[in-house]
Design a protein around this motif. Sequence first.
Motif, PDB file in Angstrom:
ATOM      1  N   GLY A  71       0.833  -1.212   0.000  1.00  0.00           N
ATOM      2  CA  GLY A  71       0.000   0.000   0.000  1.00  0.00           C
ATOM      3  C   GLY A  71       0.859   1.250   0.000  1.00  0.00           C
TER       4      GLY A  71
ATOM      5  N   GLU B  72       9.043   3.656   7.702  1.00  0.00           N
ATOM      6  CA  GLU B  72       8.797   2.219   7.900  1.00  0.00           C
ATOM      7  C   GLU B  72       9.422   1.800   9.229  1.00  0.00           C
ATOM      8  OE1 GLU B  72       6.934  -0.403   6.583  1.00  0.00           O
ATOM      9  OE2 GLU B  72       7.803  -1.289   8.382  1.00  0.00           O
TER      10      GLU B  72
ATOM     11  N   ARG C  30       3.558  -7.146   4.876  1.00  0.00           N
ATOM     12  CA  ARG C  30       3.063  -8.533   4.832  1.00  0.00           C
ATOM     13  C   ARG C  30       3.514  -9.285   3.577  1.00  0.00           C
ATOM     14  NH1 ARG C  30      -3.013  -7.130   6.355  1.00  0.00           N
ATOM     15  NH2 ARG C  30      -2.228  -4.983   6.369  1.00  0.00           N
TER      16      ARG C  30
ATOM     17  N   TYR D  21       0.442 -15.372  -3.054  1.00  0.00           N
ATOM     18  CA  TYR D  21      -0.149 -15.431  -4.397  1.00  0.00           C
ATOM     19  C   TYR D  21      -0.825 -14.135  -4.832  1.00  0.00           C
ATOM     20  CZ  TYR D  21       0.601 -20.344  -3.575  1.00  0.00           C
ATOM     21  OH  TYR D  21       1.182 -21.534  -3.273  1.00  0.00           O
TER      22      TYR D  21
ATOM     23  N   VAL E  53       6.491   5.874  13.328  1.00  0.00           N
ATOM     24  CA  VAL E  53       5.677   7.084  13.524  1.00  0.00           C
ATOM     25  C   VAL E  53       4.856   6.909  14.801  1.00  0.00           C
ATOM     26  CG1 VAL E  53       3.785   8.457  12.570  1.00  0.00           C
ATOM     27  CG2 VAL E  53       5.630   7.672  11.076  1.00  0.00           C
TER      28      VAL E  53
ATOM     29  N   ASN F  60      -5.680   1.845   4.614  1.00  0.00           N
ATOM     30  CA  ASN F  60      -5.966   0.442   4.939  1.00  0.00           C
ATOM     31  C   ASN F  60      -7.399   0.137   5.354  1.00  0.00           C
ATOM     32  OD1 ASN F  60      -2.987   0.672   5.004  1.00  0.00           O
ATOM     33  ND2 ASN F  60      -3.225  -1.537   5.238  1.00  0.00           N
TER      34      ASN F  60
ATOM     35  N   VAL G 266      -3.388  -8.006  -1.603  1.00  0.00           N
ATOM     36  CA  VAL G 266      -2.326  -7.187  -2.174  1.00  0.00           C
ATOM     37  C   VAL G 266      -2.922  -6.189  -3.172  1.00  0.00           C
ATOM     38  CG1 VAL G 266      -0.309  -7.320  -3.669  1.00  0.00           C
ATOM     39  CG2 VAL G 266      -0.595  -8.978  -1.823  1.00  0.00           C
TER      40      VAL G 266
ATOM     41  N   SER H 230      -4.970  -3.302  -1.723  1.00  0.00           N
ATOM     42  CA  SER H 230      -4.125  -2.216  -1.204  1.00  0.00           C
ATOM     43  C   SER H 230      -3.618  -1.353  -2.358  1.00  0.00           C
ATOM     44  CB  SER H 230      -2.940  -2.778  -0.409  1.00  0.00           C
ATOM     45  OG  SER H 230      -3.386  -3.231   0.839  1.00  0.00           O
TER      46      SER H 230
HETATM   47  C1  LIG Z   1      -0.019 -15.049   5.993  1.00  0.00           C
HETATM   48  C2  LIG Z   1      -0.656 -14.133   4.987  1.00  0.00           C
HETATM   49  C3  LIG Z   1      -1.075 -14.629   3.753  1.00  0.00           C
HETATM   50  C4  LIG Z   1      -1.638 -13.777   2.808  1.00  0.00           C
HETATM   51  N1  LIG Z   1      -1.957 -14.272   1.580  1.00  0.00           N
HETATM   52  C5  LIG Z   1      -2.351 -13.419   0.604  1.00  0.00           C
HETATM   53  C6  LIG Z   1      -2.458 -13.854  -0.755  1.00  0.00           C
HETATM   54  O1  LIG Z   1      -2.161 -15.018  -1.086  1.00  0.00           O
HETATM   55  N2  LIG Z   1      -2.843 -12.943  -1.704  1.00  0.00           N
HETATM   56  C7  LIG Z   1      -3.137 -11.634  -1.378  1.00  0.00           C
HETATM   57  O2  LIG Z   1      -3.479 -10.848  -2.279  1.00  0.00           O
HETATM   58  N3  LIG Z   1      -3.035 -11.194  -0.107  1.00  0.00           N
HETATM   59  C8  LIG Z   1      -2.635 -12.047   0.887  1.00  0.00           C
HETATM   60  N4  LIG Z   1      -2.449 -11.585   2.158  1.00  0.00           N
HETATM   61  C9  LIG Z   1      -2.857 -10.199   2.484  1.00  0.00           C
HETATM   62  C10 LIG Z   1      -1.828  -9.197   1.986  1.00  0.00           C
HETATM   63  O3  LIG Z   1      -0.545  -9.588   2.382  1.00  0.00           O
HETATM   64  C11 LIG Z   1      -2.139  -7.823   2.579  1.00  0.00           C
HETATM   65  O4  LIG Z   1      -3.480  -7.467   2.291  1.00  0.00           O
HETATM   66  C12 LIG Z   1      -1.241  -6.724   1.995  1.00  0.00           C
HETATM   67  O5  LIG Z   1       0.096  -7.160   1.923  1.00  0.00           O
HETATM   68  C13 LIG Z   1      -1.371  -5.485   2.860  1.00  0.00           C
HETATM   69  O6  LIG Z   1      -0.401  -4.542   2.454  1.00  0.00           O
HETATM   70  P1  LIG Z   1      -0.331  -3.105   3.141  1.00  0.00           P
HETATM   71  O7  LIG Z   1       0.785  -2.397   2.542  1.00  0.00           O
HETATM   72  O8  LIG Z   1      -1.678  -2.488   3.038  1.00  0.00           O
HETATM   73  O9  LIG Z   1      -0.064  -3.414   4.687  1.00  0.00           O
HETATM   74  P2  LIG Z   1       1.271  -4.006   5.337  1.00  0.00           P
HETATM   75  O10 LIG Z   1       1.898  -4.971   4.413  1.00  0.00           O
HETATM   76  O11 LIG Z   1       0.868  -4.476   6.692  1.00  0.00           O
HETATM   77  O12 LIG Z   1       2.245  -2.756   5.456  1.00  0.00           O
HETATM   78  C14 LIG Z   1       2.149  -1.805   6.485  1.00  0.00           C
HETATM   79  C15 LIG Z   1       3.565  -1.392   6.872  1.00  0.00           C
HETATM   80  O13 LIG Z   1       3.461  -0.303   7.768  1.00  0.00           O
HETATM   81  C16 LIG Z   1       4.453  -0.433   8.764  1.00  0.00           C
HETATM   82  N5  LIG Z   1       3.982   0.356   9.920  1.00  0.00           N
HETATM   83  C17 LIG Z   1       2.897   0.121  10.691  1.00  0.00           C
HETATM   84  N6  LIG Z   1       2.755   1.075  11.615  1.00  0.00           N
HETATM   85  C18 LIG Z   1       3.802   1.933  11.443  1.00  0.00           C
HETATM   86  C19 LIG Z   1       4.212   3.116  12.111  1.00  0.00           C
HETATM   87  N7  LIG Z   1       3.535   3.624  13.152  1.00  0.00           N
HETATM   88  N8  LIG Z   1       5.335   3.763  11.678  1.00  0.00           N
HETATM   89  C20 LIG Z   1       6.046   3.286  10.608  1.00  0.00           C
HETATM   90  N9  LIG Z   1       5.688   2.157   9.945  1.00  0.00           N
HETATM   91  C21 LIG Z   1       4.577   1.492  10.358  1.00  0.00           C
HETATM   92  C22 LIG Z   1       4.512  -1.924   9.027  1.00  0.00           C
HETATM   93  O14 LIG Z   1       5.758  -2.282   9.612  1.00  0.00           O
HETATM   94  C23 LIG Z   1       4.333  -2.481   7.621  1.00  0.00           C
HETATM   95  O15 LIG Z   1       5.557  -2.711   6.978  1.00  0.00           O
HETATM   96  C24 LIG Z   1      -1.850 -12.418   3.117  1.00  0.00           C
HETATM   97  C25 LIG Z   1      -1.440 -11.905   4.369  1.00  0.00           C
HETATM   98  C26 LIG Z   1      -0.838 -12.751   5.285  1.00  0.00           C
HETATM   99  C27 LIG Z   1      -0.361 -12.195   6.593  1.00  0.00           C
END
Ligand SMILES: Cc1cc2nc3c(=O)[nH]c(=O)nc-3n(C[C@H](O)[C@H](O)[C@H](O)COP(=O)(O)OP(=O)(O)OC[C@H]3O[C@@H](n4cnc5c(N)ncnc54)[C@H](O)[C@@H]3O)c2cc1C
Length: 493
Positions: free
Chosen positions: A34, A56, A63, A80, A263, A446, A455, A458
């Motif tokens: 995201g 970060e 994730r 995936y 943050v 989010n 993925v 996002s």
């Molecule tokens: C085990 C598992 C299997 C999955 N399988 C799939 C799949 O097969 N296909 C699919 O499409 N999706 C899958 N997902 C879901 C997918 O991974 C997530 O929906 C997506 O990666 C979310 O991305 P994001 O960037 O929104 O959030 P995140 O990836 O959670 O990124 C948020 C980031 O913000 C950082 N952060 C948080 N708070 C702070 C702060 N205060 N200051 C600085 N940094 C901060 C965190 O460290 C993190 O790196 C899976 C998830 C998991 C856990």
Amino acid sequence: MALLMILTAQFLQICVAQPPETPSRIAVVGAGIGGSAVTYFLQQQFGAQVQIDLYEADRIGGRLATLTVNNQQYESGSPYIHSLNLHMQGFVKHLGLKHRKEVAGKNAIYNGEQLVLEETDWYLLNLFRLWWHYGISFLRLQMWVEEVMEKFMRIYTFQAHEYAFSSMEELLRSLGGEHFVNMTHKSVGESLQAIGVSQKFIDDVISAVIRASYGQSVAIPALAGAMSLAGTPGNMWAVEGGNKLVCSGLLRLTKANVIHGKVMAISLHSSEKRPIYEVRYEQDGTLSSQNYDLVIIAAPLHKTGYPISFHNFQPPVEQPNGTYHRVVTSIVHGYLNSSYFGFSDPKLFPFFSILSVDSPDSSFFSIESLCPVNVSVGFRRKTPQEAAVWRVLSPRPLDRKELKTFFKSYYSVQVIEWQAFPSYMSVGPSRSLPPIILHDGLYYLNGVEWAASSVEMSAVAAKNVALLAFNRWFDLHEKIDQPDLLHKLKTEL
Ligand SMILES: Cc1cc2nc3c(=O)[nH]c(=O)nc-3n(C[C@H](O)[C@H](O)[C@H](O)COP(=O)(O)OP(=O)(O)OC[C@H]3O[C@@H](n4cnc5c(N)ncnc54)[C@H](O)[C@@H]3O)c2cc1C
């Protein structure tokens, strides 16, 4: 004469239109897909001159993560991506990354006592088995999923024409009307029953797929359910080298200033023109702060991870309702105990993935033989009589007894506890979706996860936030929350 020249110069200055002021500094919190995607899209909209700082707290990718077994990396987070996920496809192409080579394998579903559904090598036989056990339920399911996906795909056209939405409800309404909004309130189980899918099919098959993707039951919202049911083995892919390469690649491409810090707080400071947001963060034990015109939060604000407090906002910025759902990934290098699944001879066990239905005794959601993130030519999946790398998804860490039940023996076990997805049942049946606009220049990405967490969701939310921030900054109101967009675009073209 001199006076005349000065007056003329002043007059000309007034007449020549001033270019609208762009934001000078933008902060993005979170470097998952995201945060990385919104950085890329913000730069596309506002131009490379705008400084983007990305905070970060942990690791780039969020994730999307890998871990190492025997010198090879394996996906430990999201493995995936769906073939129709066009933003992810675009990133991979733009960054010069590749799809990982596909290695075929068969699935089965286990009900706690026996395998209730076994995939074979023959497509027609698989169809026949489904029909024999469940009548035409699987066809009804397929048509339902296709209809949802077809409507969802409209978002790419709307975004290509730079239309943005100020709330998730508005975005969903533009894709599939009130029906799509209702899909975030109604459960997937109820929705499938309503179109005539049998209870047996829901109990045996749908519940197993939902558990393997969200670790939850068929009570999750229909939209999230449809997204996970859309993923069938033939239409899923992954990035060669690891899915997280997309995040690091986008950040390199945008030359974003990555600050490895947590943050802690965001405070509002009013100014004569636009509000200023002060971001306070901790880096290597030191507290610092910086001011921004725009701030995008690309991390869950729910009681998970690293909490952020908000100051001086009126009305106050509330922490959204609900919690995140724990899913435990155990990466086990060892020998599967195929006799647990009814195959005393491991040579005859043909499956690479076993999903489990919702039953009181089932202690796992799925067990899957993993391929490394780099699949070389000639790679083949290990058979159960060989030591392989298995990924077990479960609601809690497996104890020694459970590990000994699923595996004859093992060399190593690595465990990651994820706050993986919204716990959809934690917000009650109303399930209102969190806001996107928290304040004039403060956006939240989010909240999308409460409609469906993936993925691509996002990435879609990232593009929407970038367009929304741009359109609002330059008062392009005709590009926000336009009703009947589908019809409007058809007549425009
Ligand atoms: C085990 C598992 C299997 C999955 N399988 C799939 C799949 O097969 N296909 C699919 O499409 N999706 C899958 N997902 C879901 C997918 O991974 C997530 O929906 C997506 O990666 C979310 O991305 P994001 O960037 O929104 O959030 P995140 O990836 O959670 O990124 C948020 C980031 O913000 C950082 N952060 C948080 N708070 C702070 C702060 N205060 N200051 C600085 N940094 C901060 C965190 O460290 C993190 O790196 C899976 C998830 C998991 C856990």
